[in-house]
Design a protein around this motif. Structure first.
Motif, PDB file in Angstrom:
ATOM      1  N   ARG A   1       0.788  -1.239   0.000  1.00  0.00           N
ATOM      2  CA  ARG A   1       0.000   0.000   0.000  1.00  0.00           C
ATOM      3  C   ARG A   1       0.815   1.281   0.000  1.00  0.00           C
ATOM      4  O   ARG A   1       0.307   2.336  -0.395  1.00  0.00           O
ATOM      5  N   TYR A   2       2.075   1.254   0.428  1.00  0.00           N
ATOM      6  CA  TYR A   2       2.849   2.489   0.546  1.00  0.00           C
ATOM      7  C   TYR A   2       3.833   2.601  -0.620  1.00  0.00           C
ATOM      8  O   TYR A   2       4.775   1.813  -0.728  1.00  0.00           O
ATOM      9  N   GLN A   3       3.629   3.613  -1.488  1.00  0.00           N
ATOM     10  CA  GLN A   3       4.548   3.812  -2.604  1.00  0.00           C
ATOM     11  C   GLN A   3       5.594   4.846  -2.213  1.00  0.00           C
ATOM     12  O   GLN A   3       5.276   5.994  -1.891  1.00  0.00           O
ATOM     13  N   LEU A   4       6.863   4.429  -2.240  1.00  0.00           N
ATOM     14  CA  LEU A   4       7.961   5.322  -1.907  1.00  0.00           C
ATOM     15  C   LEU A   4       8.104   6.374  -3.000  1.00  0.00           C
ATOM     16  O   LEU A   4       8.153   6.053  -4.190  1.00  0.00           O
ATOM     17  N   GLY A   5       8.186   7.651  -2.577  1.00  0.00           N
ATOM     18  CA  GLY A   5       8.232   8.728  -3.553  1.00  0.00           C
ATOM     19  C   GLY A   5       9.475   9.570  -3.521  1.00  0.00           C
ATOM     20  O   GLY A   5       9.858  10.160  -4.536  1.00  0.00           O
ATOM     21  N   ALA A   6      10.149   9.644  -2.377  1.00  0.00           N
ATOM     22  CA  ALA A   6      11.370  10.453  -2.272  1.00  0.00           C
ATOM     23  C   ALA A   6      12.086  10.077  -0.983  1.00  0.00           C
ATOM     24  O   ALA A   6      11.445   9.859   0.055  1.00  0.00           O
ATOM     25  N   LYS A   7      13.389   9.998  -1.055  1.00  0.00           N
ATOM     26  CA  LYS A   7      14.180   9.747   0.146  1.00  0.00           C
ATOM     27  C   LYS A   7      14.318  11.054   0.920  1.00  0.00           C
ATOM     28  O   LYS A   7      14.694  12.085   0.362  1.00  0.00           O
ATOM     29  N   MET A   8      14.010  10.988   2.204  1.00  0.00           N
ATOM     30  CA  MET A   8      14.020  12.190   3.029  1.00  0.00           C
ATOM     31  C   MET A   8      15.252  12.308   3.912  1.00  0.00           C
ATOM     32  O   MET A   8      15.608  13.404   4.341  1.00  0.00           O
ATOM     33  N   GLY A   9      15.883  11.183   4.210  1.00  0.00           N
ATOM     34  CA  GLY A   9      17.053  11.260   5.078  1.00  0.00           C
ATOM     35  C   GLY A   9      17.547   9.876   5.450  1.00  0.00           C
ATOM     36  O   GLY A   9      17.015   8.854   5.012  1.00  0.00           O
ATOM     37  N   TYR A  10      18.590   9.856   6.291  1.00  0.00           N
ATOM     38  CA  TYR A  10      19.186   8.590   6.714  1.00  0.00           C
ATOM     39  C   TYR A  10      19.910   8.799   8.031  1.00  0.00           C
ATOM     40  O   TYR A  10      20.193   9.936   8.447  1.00  0.00           O
ATOM     41  N   GLY A  11      20.174   7.696   8.694  1.00  0.00           N
ATOM     42  CA  GLY A  11      20.951   7.724   9.924  1.00  0.00           C
ATOM     43  C   GLY A  11      21.712   6.426  10.059  1.00  0.00           C
ATOM     44  O   GLY A  11      21.714   5.588   9.150  1.00  0.00           O
ATOM     45  N   THR A  12      22.351   6.236  11.184  1.00  0.00           N
ATOM     46  CA  THR A  12      23.179   5.051  11.371  1.00  0.00           C
ATOM     47  C   THR A  12      22.370   3.761  11.346  1.00  0.00           C
ATOM     48  O   THR A  12      22.912   2.698  11.054  1.00  0.00           O
TER      49      THR A  12
END
Length: 424
Positions: free
Chosen positions: A46-57
């Motif tokens: 159900r969830y379509q990924l549209g843009a990467k917002m960030g990252y962490g360890t």
């Protein structure tokens, strides 16, 4: 029900294979630990990924649209190396807050909300996924972008919102332990902003790097339709009024934690003070050396506290003599190494403020950075201590409304502070 978007797989800039990119720059990074998410991918049906917002360890975060109702959410995909106790602890905190958090508390809007959680099978392991409130970039990211600067007013309003969030958590017996600018998301009030971001990413893809078939996307910062700050990442939060053991990022660590004493929610109030200094002065109040051992770092940290706050009272030292005797004698004199610096004071260290604002900020810092945890404010302080009042945004607890501080430095513009709070 919205249809899945089609994302172009061409026309983007490619990052050279020799260039360290995004999460690759993290210490102890291993590519296999991260889920190889792609823009346009539909997860959990159900969830379509549209843009990467960030990252962490320990995770990457993606903006995603729920294909069942069209709403946008932040999808936090954790690494597959996350220990089981951490996999459950963050989820437990979110679920505990959903069950025990006061629904009408004004601080609730300043704490990230869990919508769903599930496991996602990756190529080499299982990843825990959280579906959370979608927001913009972190306050830490915002302040270090070219041309951005936090004014004293912006810093003051940010701290007020953090106090509301912390009070909400404390009212439910949750201790956050990890307050810093990178855990504060800038809220987005207009969902149309997310629509525009995803449409743009679908048609004009952002940079990416191909590493043996794994695509690493560039993170997109969002500062538009700005709303309230939101405290995110409950990975280090604790449930219950009394705790023990190591907590808090080292430069933000309260003295009772350093010295192995039991601790409670007053460590968050110490943490708010360190955050306030960082936002106002754009500096770390207690500088540590990353290359020192924990014992050396603890000693350096404690000497800096003594230099700034004065010696701790005997009542504090007696709470764990086996540890405090390493640094102080029976009369409370410092005996550790290095020596305590001299000539240190808030008055000499504050550089960014002047006049009455400088004075009230120093008073604010002194009210929070105290050796005895019970002396750090958690209820309203008497108005004689500060001219500043938070009553206009105080948090209801039964028939009483206390958010922790009654201090002039936190005053919003006028009585209608709700509007000012979000005017970052």
């Amino acid at each position: 029900m919205p249809k899945p978007r089609t994302f172009l797989n061409e026309g983007y800039k490619t990052v050279d294979a020799s260039t360290t990119f995004e999460e690759e720059a993290l210490p102890h990074y291993t590519r296999e630990a991260f889920y190889p998410a792609r823009n346009g991918e539909v997860i959990h049906g159900r969830y379509q990924l549209g843009a990467k917002m960030g990252y962490g360890t320990s995770s990457t975060v993606w903006l995603a649209q729920d294909l069942q109702d069209g709403t946008y959410w932040a999808i936090k995909i954790q690494v597959n190396t996350m220990p089981d106790e951490y996999r459950t602890s963050e989820l437990d905190v979110y679920r505990y807050l959903a069950a025990h958090g006061a629904p009408n508390h004004p601080g609730r809007k300043h704490v990230c909300e869990l919508r769903d959680a599930f496991e996602l099978q990756g190529p080499v392991g299982t990843h825990q996924v959280f579906v959370l409130t979608a927001s913009g970039m972190t306050l830490g990211e915002f302040r270090y972008r070219p041309g951005n600067m936090l004014s004293p007013l912006m810093a003051r309003l940010a701290v007020k919102q953090v106090l509301l969030a912390v009070n909400y958590l404390h009212s439910a017996d949750v201790i956050y332990t990890d307050i810093h600018a990178d855990n504060l998301l800038i809220g987005v009030t207009d969902q149309a902003v997310f629509d525009r971001i995803v449409n743009l990413e679908a048609k004009t893809p952002s940079r990416r790097k191909n590493v043996h078939g794994t695509i690493i996307h560039a993170s997109l910062g969002v500062v538009a339709g700005i709303g309230p700050l939101v405290l995110c990442d409950m990975g280090q939060a604790r449930i219950g009024p009394k705790q023990e053991g190591i907590a808090m990022p080292a430069p933000f660590r309260a003295p009772e934690v350093i010295l192995g004493m039991p601790w409670d929610n007053k460590i968050d109030m110490w943490n708010v003070g360190i955050l306030a200094w960082n936002l106002v002065e754009d500096d770390v109040l207690f500088q540590l050396n990353a290359h020192e051992s924990r014992e050396q770092s603890n000693a350096r940290h404690l000497t800096a506290m003594v230099a700034l706050l004065g010696p701790p009272p005997s009542e504090f030292l007696n709470r764990n003599k086996s540890e405090t005797s390493k640094y102080w004698d029976d009369q409370g004199n410092w005996i550790g190494l290095p020596a305590v610096p001299v000539g240190v004071s808030f008055e000499l260290l504050v550089k960014k403020l002047n006049g009455n604002e400088r004075t009230t900020f120093i008073d604010f810092m002194r009210s929070l950075l105290r050796w005895l945890p019970e002396e750090r404010p958690i209820r309203r302080l008497p108005s004689t201590l500060y001219a500043l009042s938070i009553e206009a945004i105080s948090a209801p607890q039964g028939n009483e409304a206390d958010i922790g501080l009654n201090t002039a430095w936190c005053r919003a513009l006028g009585d209608n502070s709700n509007a000012a709070l979000y005017d970052l």
